[in-house]
Write a protein that holds these residues in place. Structure first.
Motif, PDB file in Angstrom:
ATOM      1  N   GLY A  33     -41.949  27.280  -9.442  1.00 52.05           N
ATOM      2  CA  GLY A  33     -41.633  25.863  -9.454  1.00 52.05           C
ATOM      3  C   GLY A  33     -40.550  25.508 -10.442  1.00 52.05           C
ATOM      4  O   GLY A  33     -39.893  24.473 -10.316  1.00 52.05           O
ATOM      5  N   MET A  34     -40.353  26.367 -11.463  1.00 54.62           N
ATOM      6  CA  MET A  34     -39.245  26.157 -12.393  1.00 54.62           C
ATOM      7  C   MET A  34     -37.933  26.462 -11.686  1.00 54.62           C
ATOM      8  O   MET A  34     -37.888  27.284 -10.774  1.00 54.62           O
ATOM      9  CB  MET A  34     -39.397  27.063 -13.619  1.00 54.62           C
ATOM     10  N   SER A  35     -36.901  25.804 -12.112  1.00 55.08           N
ATOM     11  CA  SER A  35     -35.605  25.947 -11.428  1.00 55.08           C
ATOM     12  C   SER A  35     -35.068  27.371 -11.490  1.00 55.08           C
ATOM     13  O   SER A  35     -34.300  27.785 -10.620  1.00 55.08           O
ATOM     14  CB  SER A  35     -34.590  24.981 -12.044  1.00 55.08           C
ATOM     15  N   SER A  36     -35.483  28.133 -12.491  1.00 52.04           N
ATOM     16  CA  SER A  36     -34.971  29.499 -12.657  1.00 52.04           C
ATOM     17  C   SER A  36     -35.771  30.530 -11.875  1.00 52.04           C
ATOM     18  O   SER A  36     -35.460  31.719 -11.909  1.00 52.04           O
ATOM     19  CB  SER A  36     -34.989  29.875 -14.142  1.00 52.04           C
ATOM     20  N   VAL A  37     -36.820  30.076 -11.164  1.00 49.28           N
ATOM     21  CA  VAL A  37     -37.723  31.004 -10.480  1.00 49.28           C
ATOM     22  C   VAL A  37     -37.574  30.867  -8.971  1.00 49.28           C
ATOM     23  O   VAL A  37     -37.566  29.756  -8.436  1.00 49.28           O
ATOM     24  CB  VAL A  37     -39.183  30.746 -10.881  1.00 49.28           C
ATOM     25  N   SER A  38     -37.451  31.981  -8.294  1.00 48.29           N
ATOM     26  CA  SER A  38     -37.334  31.965  -6.836  1.00 48.29           C
ATOM     27  C   SER A  38     -38.557  32.629  -6.215  1.00 48.29           C
ATOM     28  O   SER A  38     -39.348  33.275  -6.893  1.00 48.29           O
ATOM     29  CB  SER A  38     -36.063  32.700  -6.393  1.00 48.29           C
ATOM     30  N   SER A  39     -38.680  32.466  -4.906  1.00 45.85           N
ATOM     31  CA  SER A  39     -39.810  33.071  -4.202  1.00 45.85           C
ATOM     32  C   SER A  39     -39.312  34.163  -3.268  1.00 45.85           C
ATOM     33  O   SER A  39     -38.127  34.225  -2.925  1.00 45.85           O
ATOM     34  CB  SER A  39     -40.577  32.014  -3.408  1.00 45.85           C
ATOM     35  N   CYS A  40     -40.234  35.009  -2.821  1.00 46.91           N
ATOM     36  CA  CYS A  40     -39.889  36.077  -1.899  1.00 46.91           C
ATOM     37  C   CYS A  40     -39.513  35.496  -0.538  1.00 46.91           C
ATOM     38  O   CYS A  40     -39.841  34.353  -0.228  1.00 46.91           O
ATOM     39  CB  CYS A  40     -41.067  37.038  -1.766  1.00 46.91           C
ATOM     40  N   GLY A  49     -42.133  34.161  -8.601  1.00 48.11           N
ATOM     41  CA  GLY A  49     -42.218  34.436 -10.025  1.00 48.11           C
ATOM     42  C   GLY A  49     -41.093  35.345 -10.476  1.00 48.11           C
ATOM     43  O   GLY A  49     -40.158  35.625  -9.719  1.00 48.11           O
ATOM     44  N   VAL A  50     -41.188  35.799 -11.710  1.00 47.99           N
ATOM     45  CA  VAL A  50     -40.219  36.739 -12.269  1.00 47.99           C
ATOM     46  C   VAL A  50     -40.968  37.736 -13.143  1.00 47.99           C
ATOM     47  O   VAL A  50     -42.067  37.448 -13.619  1.00 47.99           O
ATOM     48  CB  VAL A  50     -39.141  36.029 -13.117  1.00 47.99           C
TER      49      VAL A  50
END
Length: 378
Positions: free
Chosen positions: A324-331, A310-311
């Motif tokens: 799941g959005m392209s702009s969101v990464s995971s830890c 998330g962000v």
């Protein structure tokens, strides 16, 4: 949606509605059951929803990084890996359960998963009548019962004249009813419908479905209570900072799910009296989760409330920018996090919950009692 609801409230409902343990060894039992039939919501859904049909706000379940920890690709599970039901299947020496909507060939030989993300306990028509309908998630636990009945027909079980086929479908089957009901409270959020009304209708609906399964021939059943939903990143980010309980979660929501789970337990006790030949186990999700929150490091967790994927601050969750959005990464280390995407849990947490339910004494009667009864009755 009711006119009185603001746009933000509507988004809250949509998102909130969709309520690992790195791949470590799983303690397995001899194969006492040949199949599992599972029911529930997104905490138990192993693929009945995809991005195109998933709950609004979490319509990216078919995209990375979902599934990254164990499967290494998205499997339409709302986690980075396996869920409680996956660990249950593995611990009982069974394959992972296929989702009902995407069965292929002989997939169903060892059971079927009817759980679907966004499901409610109360029939969808109730929400339609009260102008609370969210059309892209019309399924309820009654829907899942209908799916199960259709599945029985594919097995040749069509009533009294097909007793042998019905017996085969139920023989050596474990019925696992995952948590369901959180979505009902979310749908009614901000409406005139009271939490008491939702609880009474939801528990009655689930009880009716359980009763139907028991009448059909279910003999071994595990029913999960609700988790403390006030500990989810979504809840923490939206609730007032004054609304906190002794473990730092949202007091009002945790009280709500606690009272719901107590009512469900009372209903199960009534079913035990009605069906004395069946073994009905209550899985105490609420207390298992709380136990972890109280001492996360004991279970290998570093983050109690932050989402891994998330962000945003302070909980790595934003309403409009989700996993799941392209702009969101995971830890980098999901196994250190309890929460995966703000609403659902990591594989690590699902593994811990599984262990607490199956081996750790958070079921009533103990899960070992169910296994012993199965051994003795055959």
């Amino acid at each position: 949606m009711m006119v009185a609801l603001t746009y933000c409230s509507a988004i809250f409902i949509l998102l909130f509605a969709f309520a690992s343990a790195s791949p470590t060894a799983i303690e397995t039992h001899p194969r006492l059951f040949n199949k599992i039939y599972a029911f529930g919501d997104s905490f138990t859904d192993t693929g009945n929803t995809r991005s195109a049909s998933g709950p609004a706000g979490f319509g990216h379940v078919s995209d990375p990084p979902y599934g990254s920890t164990f499967f290494h690709h998205p499997t339409n599970r709302y986690s980075d890996g396996r869920l409680v039901i996956d660990f249950v299947a593995q611990s009982l020496s069974l394959p992972l359960l296929p989702p009902y909507k995407y069965l292929k060939g002989n997939d169903s030989f060892h059971g079927v998963n009817f759980a679907v993300a966004g499901s409610t306990a109360i029939n969808h028509e109730f929400y339609v009548r009260n102008n609370l309908s969210i059309d892209n998630t019309p399924q309820s636990i009654q829907t899942q019962l209908l799916w199960f009945n259709k599945f029985l027909e594919t097995q040749g079980c069509r009533g009294e004249e097909t007793k042998a086929q019905c017996k085969a479908a139920f023989d050596d089957a474990l019925f696992w009813v995952g948590e369901i009901g959180v979505n009902d409270y979310a749908y009614s959020f901000g409406s005139p419908i009271s939490a008491d009304t939702i609880r009474k209708l939801a528990v009655a609906s689930v009880t009716g479905v359980l009763q139907s399964l028991l009448k059909k021939g279910a003999k071994y059943m595990v029913v999960q209570g609700l988790p403390p939903s006030g500990c989810l990143a979504l809840s923490m980010s939206l609730a007032s900072v004054d609304d906190r309980d002794d473990i730092g979660c949202v007091r009002s929501l945790n009280n709500q799910t606690y009272v719901h789970s107590m009512a469900l337990q009372a209903s199960l006790q009534s079913l035990r009296r009605q069906f004395p030949e069946a073994v009905i186990i209550y899985a105490d999700y609420w207390n298992a989760y709380r136990t972890v929150i109280k001492n996360p490091s004991k279970y290998g967790f570093r983050e109690r409330f932050k989402a891994c994927c998330g962000v945003g601050e302070p909980y790595n969750f934003e309403l409009f920018t989700v996993c799941g959005m392209s702009s969101v990464s995971s830890c980098k280390t999901p196994s250190e996090y309890i929460n995966w995407d703000g609403v659902h849990l990591t594989e690590a947490m699902y593994k811990v919950v599984h262990d607490m339910l199956i081996e750790g004494g958070f079921t009533h009667p103990p899960f070992s009692y169910l296994l012993d009864m199965k051994r003795h009755k055959g």
